[in-house]
Design a protein around this motif. Structure first.
Motif, short mmCIF file in Angstrom:
data_model
loop_
_atom_site.label_atom_id
_atom_site.label_comp_id
_atom_site.label_asym_id
_atom_site.label_seq_id
_atom_site.Cartn_x
_atom_site.Cartn_y
_atom_site.Cartn_z
N GLU A 174 0.81 -1.22 0.00
CA GLU A 174 0.00 0.00 0.00
C GLU A 174 0.85 1.27 0.00
OE1 GLU A 174 -2.66 -0.34 3.29
OE2 GLU A 174 -3.97 -1.80 2.29
N LYS A 175 1.93 1.28 0.77
CA LYS A 175 2.76 2.49 0.84
C LYS A 175 3.41 2.78 -0.50
CE LYS A 175 6.34 4.75 3.60
NZ LYS A 175 7.26 4.64 4.77
N LEU A 176 3.86 1.75 -1.19
CA LEU A 176 4.50 1.94 -2.49
C LEU A 176 3.50 2.43 -3.54
CD1 LEU A 176 7.38 1.61 -3.52
CD2 LEU A 176 6.82 -0.73 -4.19
N VAL A 177 2.32 1.84 -3.56
CA VAL A 177 1.29 2.28 -4.51
C VAL A 177 0.85 3.70 -4.20
CG1 VAL A 177 -1.08 1.89 -5.30
CG2 VAL A 177 0.47 -0.04 -5.01
N SER A 178 0.70 4.02 -2.93
CA SER A 178 0.33 5.37 -2.52
C SER A 178 1.38 6.38 -2.96
CB SER A 178 0.14 5.43 -1.01
OG SER A 178 -0.15 6.74 -0.59
N TRP A 179 2.65 6.02 -2.81
CA TRP A 179 3.73 6.91 -3.23
C TRP A 179 3.64 7.15 -4.74
CZ3 TRP A 179 7.69 7.24 -6.65
CH2 TRP A 179 8.70 8.17 -6.40
N VAL A 180 3.44 6.09 -5.52
CA VAL A 180 3.36 6.23 -6.97
C VAL A 180 2.21 7.15 -7.37
CG1 VAL A 180 2.80 4.97 -9.10
CG2 VAL A 180 4.50 4.05 -7.51
N VAL B 15 4.30 -12.39 -10.49
CA VAL B 15 3.71 -11.06 -10.33
C VAL B 15 2.99 -11.01 -8.99
CG1 VAL B 15 2.05 -9.39 -11.22
CG2 VAL B 15 3.42 -10.76 -12.82
N VAL B 16 3.45 -10.11 -8.11
CA VAL B 16 2.81 -9.97 -6.80
C VAL B 16 2.01 -8.67 -6.70
CG1 VAL B 16 4.48 -11.43 -5.60
CG2 VAL B 16 4.90 -8.96 -5.78
N LEU B 17 2.25 -7.76 -7.65
CA LEU B 17 1.46 -6.52 -7.69
C LEU B 17 1.44 -5.99 -9.11
CD1 LEU B 17 0.01 -4.17 -6.07
CD2 LEU B 17 2.18 -2.96 -6.30
N GLU B 18 0.26 -5.58 -9.56
CA GLU B 18 0.12 -4.95 -10.88
C GLU B 18 -0.91 -3.84 -10.73
OE1 GLU B 18 0.07 -6.45 -15.53
OE2 GLU B 18 -0.50 -7.83 -13.93
N HIS B 19 -0.46 -2.61 -10.99
CA HIS B 19 -1.30 -1.43 -10.73
C HIS B 19 -1.23 -0.48 -11.93
CE1 HIS B 19 -2.90 2.09 -8.56
NE2 HIS B 19 -1.90 2.77 -9.07
N LEU C 210 13.88 9.76 -6.38
CA LEU C 210 14.38 8.46 -6.80
C LEU C 210 14.88 7.65 -5.60
CD1 LEU C 210 16.30 9.47 -10.04
CD2 LEU C 210 14.15 8.21 -9.90
N LYS C 211 15.60 8.32 -4.71
CA LYS C 211 16.10 7.64 -3.51
C LYS C 211 14.94 7.23 -2.61
CE LYS C 211 20.67 9.78 -3.39
NZ LYS C 211 21.63 10.61 -2.63
N GLU C 212 13.95 8.11 -2.49
CA GLU C 212 12.80 7.80 -1.65
C GLU C 212 12.05 6.57 -2.18
OE1 GLU C 212 9.63 10.60 0.53
OE2 GLU C 212 9.38 10.56 -1.65
N PHE C 213 11.83 6.53 -3.49
CA PHE C 213 11.14 5.39 -4.08
C PHE C 213 11.89 4.09 -3.84
CE2 PHE C 213 10.66 2.48 -7.72
CZ PHE C 213 9.30 2.20 -7.61
N SER C 214 13.20 4.11 -4.10
CA SER C 214 13.98 2.87 -3.94
C SER C 214 14.06 2.44 -2.48
CB SER C 214 15.38 3.03 -4.54
OG SER C 214 16.11 4.04 -3.87
N ASN C 215 14.10 3.39 -1.56
CA ASN C 215 14.11 3.04 -0.14
C ASN C 215 12.80 2.40 0.29
OD1 ASN C 215 16.70 3.66 0.79
ND2 ASN C 215 16.21 5.82 1.11
N ILE C 216 11.68 2.96 -0.16
CA ILE C 216 10.38 2.37 0.17
C ILE C 216 10.27 0.97 -0.44
CG2 ILE C 216 7.87 2.58 -0.15
CD1 ILE C 216 8.26 5.64 -0.11
N ALA C 217 10.76 0.83 -1.67
CA ALA C 217 10.75 -0.47 -2.33
C ALA C 217 11.56 -1.48 -1.53
CB ALA C 217 11.28 -0.35 -3.75
N ALA C 218 12.74 -1.08 -1.09
CA ALA C 218 13.60 -1.98 -0.32
C ALA C 218 12.95 -2.32 1.02
CB ALA C 218 14.97 -1.35 -0.11
N ASP C 219 12.35 -1.33 1.67
CA ASP C 219 11.69 -1.56 2.96
C ASP C 219 10.54 -2.56 2.82
OD1 ASP C 219 13.40 0.28 4.05
OD2 ASP C 219 11.92 1.90 4.13
N THR C 220 9.87 -2.53 1.67
CA THR C 220 8.73 -3.39 1.44
C THR C 220 9.10 -4.87 1.52
OG1 THR C 220 7.68 -1.73 0.02
CG2 THR C 220 6.91 -4.00 -0.23
N PHE C 221 10.34 -5.18 1.14
CA PHE C 221 10.73 -6.59 1.06
C PHE C 221 11.78 -6.99 2.10
CE2 PHE C 221 8.98 -5.58 -3.07
CZ PHE C 221 8.14 -6.65 -3.28
N LYS C 222 12.21 -6.05 2.90
CA LYS C 222 13.20 -6.38 3.93
C LYS C 222 12.53 -7.25 4.99
CE LYS C 222 16.65 -4.34 6.98
NZ LYS C 222 17.26 -3.07 7.47
N GLU C 223 13.17 -8.34 5.31
CA GLU C 223 12.60 -9.27 6.31
C GLU C 223 12.71 -8.68 7.71
OE1 GLU C 223 10.97 -11.87 5.54
OE2 GLU C 223 11.45 -11.82 3.39
#
Length: 334
Positions: A6-12, A34-38, A321-334
């Motif tokens: 949700e956070k990544l889609v909201s950012w986009v 495919v785990v998300l398609e928006h 760009l940094k913000e997007f990649s950080n949110i993306a990385a946070d999304t999958f960090k265990e």
């Protein structure tokens, strides 16, 4: 949609509004699935079709990753003997005093120091390997070189070696507008512009790609050249394209590159990837808003699309760009 996305889609979506883009899409592959398609918005500002999986975006400088693969192929095939070959070995028509000791390495890592004037004259801004600057002359030169070496444009080389084996039919350098092509917004108060070009040789910024095929392109790299368990591209070619080749003496604030890909090793001031992105990740972007981010540590590929030219909002584009990649990385960090 899973809550983790949700956070990544909201950012986009927020950036879509902030940047006054008429269109956005986001597709995530995790473990080849495919785990998300928006998809959201329309092909242009006025009376336009809605964005769907069939929509093809102009990806601007993302095309460099396609050219970079061909350069890696040329080295693998022995057409180029090595990354540190002087380009003077391959271009008889360039001023030797200007190109000097410029190598293939310098061209693919934006450390060549060359620039082209409006009249086509080649000039030097800094000595090869001494600094970093994002210019277009290296793309023109490398595209010409691949054409000379293989006797065909690099786009045709890609069609033969990659696009046909992978079944791509939504990835090409277009010369005529059609319904599935998304227009590029320059002025939000006006209708979008036709971004097709005059040639299919890859030199112009007229590459259009669907979000699905852009993600599949990234997944080919993530899987070291395999597609459907078959080795489409030699593993060595993929590794060559995505390893850091930037000369080590280049100032530490500048980004590091493979063959045009931005490759993350450690936080750098002018890098396009955030400090929470795992080392070994790589990314390519375009001025119209697309991002293709590959995070091998998480086995993830993220393809994001927009259709608005130039920077976001009132902050430096690197911030976003940094913000997007950080949110993306946070999304999958265990």
């Amino acid at each position: 949609m899973e809550r983790r996305y949700e956070k990544l889609v909201s950012w986009v979506e927020n950036i879509k509004e902030l940047n006054q883009s008429s269109a956005a899409s986001l597709l995530i592959l995790k473990d080849d699935k495919v785990v998300l398609e928006h998809y959201s918005g329309k092909h242009s500002n006025h009376n336009a079709r809605p964005i769907t999986e069939a929509s093809r975006f102009n990806v601007a400088s993302v095309r460099k990753s396609y050219l970079g693969l061909c350069v890696a192929y040329a080295i693998h095939d022995g057409e180029i003997s090595g990354i540190d070959d002087y380009i003077s070995h391959y271009f008889d028509d360039l001023n030797p005093e200007i190109i000097g000791e410029t190598t293939i390495r310098h061209l693919v890592t934006h450390t060549h120091g060359l620039e082209e004037k409006a009249n086509g004259e080649l000039i030097r801004e800094f000595q090869p390997g001494e600094s970093w600057a994002y210019k277009g002359i290296n793309i023109k030169l490398m595209a010409q070189l691949i054409n000379n070496l293989y006797g065909m444009p690099f786009t045709e080389l890609l069609r033969e070696k990659v696009f046909l084996p992978m079944g791509f039919h939504q990835t090409w350098w277009e010369t005529e507008h059609s319904d599935e092509l998304v227009r590029v917004i320059i002025n939000p108060e006006e209708n979008g512009e036709d971004a097709t070009g005059s040639t299919e040789d890859g030199i112009e910024s007229n590459l259009f790609v669907s979000t699905q095929e852009l993600a599949s392109w990234g997944n080919l790299f993530l899987n070291k050249g395999k597609f459907n368990e078959k080795q489409i591209v030699p593993q060595q070619v993929i590794e060559l394209a995505t390893e850091i080749h930037t000369p080590p003496e280049v100032n530490k604030e500048f980004p590091r590159h493979g063959f045009f890909w931005y490759v993350h090793d450690l936080p750098r001031e002018l890098s396009e990837m955030g400090d929470r992105v795992p080392a070994g990740s790589y990314q390519i972007i375009g001025v119209t808003g697309p991002t293709l981010l590959v995070i091998p540590e998480y086995n993830v590929v993220i393809a994001k699309m927009y259709n608005k030219k130039f920077n976001y909002g009132n902050k430096n584009y690197l911030y976003y760009l940094k913000e997007f990649s950080n949110i993306a990385a946070d999304t999958f960090k265990e």
